[in-house]
Design a protein around this motif. Sequence first.
Motif, PDB file in Angstrom:
ATOM      1  N   ASP A 147      26.839  28.912  40.928  1.00  0.00           N
ATOM      2  CA  ASP A 147      28.299  28.821  40.853  1.00  0.00           C
ATOM      3  C   ASP A 147      28.782  29.001  39.418  1.00  0.00           C
ATOM      4  OD1 ASP A 147      28.812  28.448  43.553  1.00  0.00           O
ATOM      5  OD2 ASP A 147      28.602  26.272  43.434  1.00  0.00           O
ATOM      6  N   ARG A 148      28.075  28.421  38.468  1.00  0.00           N
ATOM      7  CA  ARG A 148      28.484  28.529  37.068  1.00  0.00           C
ATOM      8  C   ARG A 148      28.411  29.970  36.581  1.00  0.00           C
ATOM      9  NH1 ARG A 148      25.111  25.224  35.169  1.00  0.00           N
ATOM     10  NH2 ARG A 148      23.557  26.688  34.327  1.00  0.00           N
ATOM     11  N   THR A 151      31.265  31.948  37.948  1.00  0.00           N
ATOM     12  CA  THR A 151      32.526  31.595  37.305  1.00  0.00           C
ATOM     13  C   THR A 151      32.718  32.330  35.990  1.00  0.00           C
ATOM     14  OG1 THR A 151      32.436  29.392  38.306  1.00  0.00           O
ATOM     15  CG2 THR A 151      33.913  29.667  36.443  1.00  0.00           C
ATOM     16  N   THR A 152      31.617  32.580  35.268  1.00  0.00           N
ATOM     17  CA  THR A 152      31.723  33.187  33.942  1.00  0.00           C
ATOM     18  C   THR A 152      31.703  34.718  33.967  1.00  0.00           C
ATOM     19  OG1 THR A 152      29.313  33.065  33.642  1.00  0.00           O
ATOM     20  CG2 THR A 152      30.608  31.177  32.889  1.00  0.00           C
ATOM     21  N   ARG A 155      35.898  39.649  35.445  1.00  0.00           N
ATOM     22  CA  ARG A 155      36.545  39.838  36.739  1.00  0.00           C
ATOM     23  C   ARG A 155      37.150  41.228  36.867  1.00  0.00           C
ATOM     24  NH1 ARG A 155      39.217  34.335  39.039  1.00  0.00           N
ATOM     25  NH2 ARG A 155      37.528  32.905  38.426  1.00  0.00           N
ATOM     26  N   ARG A 207      30.760  31.769  47.943  1.00  0.00           N
ATOM     27  CA  ARG A 207      31.024  31.042  46.694  1.00  0.00           C
ATOM     28  C   ARG A 207      32.224  31.631  45.957  1.00  0.00           C
ATOM     29  NH1 ARG A 207      26.428  27.947  45.379  1.00  0.00           N
ATOM     30  NH2 ARG A 207      24.646  28.394  46.737  1.00  0.00           N
ATOM     31  N   LEU A 208      32.328  32.952  45.930  1.00  0.00           N
ATOM     32  CA  LEU A 208      33.478  33.593  45.294  1.00  0.00           C
ATOM     33  C   LEU A 208      34.781  33.222  45.994  1.00  0.00           C
ATOM     34  CD1 LEU A 208      31.942  37.120  44.652  1.00  0.00           C
ATOM     35  CD2 LEU A 208      32.699  35.517  42.887  1.00  0.00           C
ATOM     36  N   GLN A 211      36.034  30.065  44.929  1.00  0.00           N
ATOM     37  CA  GLN A 211      36.592  30.142  43.579  1.00  0.00           C
ATOM     38  C   GLN A 211      37.902  30.931  43.538  1.00  0.00           C
ATOM     39  OE1 GLN A 211      33.559  31.742  40.953  1.00  0.00           O
ATOM     40  NE2 GLN A 211      32.075  30.153  41.473  1.00  0.00           N
ATOM     41  N   ARG A 213      38.355  34.098  44.759  1.00  0.00           N
ATOM     42  CA  ARG A 213      38.120  35.521  44.487  1.00  0.00           C
ATOM     43  C   ARG A 213      37.592  36.199  45.741  1.00  0.00           C
ATOM     44  NH1 ARG A 213      34.132  35.840  39.605  1.00  0.00           N
ATOM     45  NH2 ARG A 213      34.584  38.054  39.883  1.00  0.00           N
TER      46      ARG A 213
END
Length: 261
Positions: A147-148, A151-152, A155, A207-208, A211, A213
């Motif tokens: 997940d981390r 996130t980074t 995009r 997971r996206l 978040q 996305r």
Amino acid sequence: MIVELFGPPAVGKTTCAFRLAAALRARGHRVDLLMSLRPGEQREGPTCDPTLPAARRLLRPIYLLGADLRHAAQHREHVAAAWHMLAAMPPRSPLWSIRLYRYLLHLHCAWEAAARAPYLVLIDQGFVQAIASLVLLSGCRNEARIDRELTTLPRPDLLIGLQSPAAVLRQRLAERLPAQGWLERWLELSVEENLRFAAVLADLATRLRRQGRSPVWLSSPYDDVDEKVVARIEQILPAQPDRHGVRENRHAPARRRGGAP
């Protein structure tokens, strides 16, 4: 402007990227492609020596690495970012570590240029695909770490996921084998390993979505590119200048005469 595609091997990412580009160019948009063609797809003719694609696969990264290192010398943050991604989920194989680091460095360098471009750039295998490769080849099951890393990630303006039934993917992967020499097969993942990409990417998509996305999904075959996807891409494109030099968005809602919206 960046549109990023992702999907399991043999799903048709390259095919879809070309067809999306053709559809958008037919509507008057400038589109560049940042492709990651498999060496076997660049072969010319059935009599080509099957060792040549594998040789290209070995030598091409060395050639590109030199160009990327020259660029990275002026942008050291790309070197650090690529190394961070690899160190977070290091592949078990040293060969794959080298290949993925080269690809991540090249992707970071190319992404920066694409993000500055005033036109659309289609990327058939970007950072989501790279994370999937790292998860699969490292065997990482640390959910917080995955997940981390997601996130980074840089995009894109639009993320498109491609999917196809497992039986279709298996057939396409099997059809590639006769055209490959022993060296290229040694460099490739097995059919079963490639099929595992679908599950990894489905997990990453979930997971996206958590978040915020959510990808746009397309299913193969891509004989007729979904008009809704083309329209969605057009929504993120910058306004096009008309013949008087005024920037006009051809896809914005029309205004009624008299100035009232």
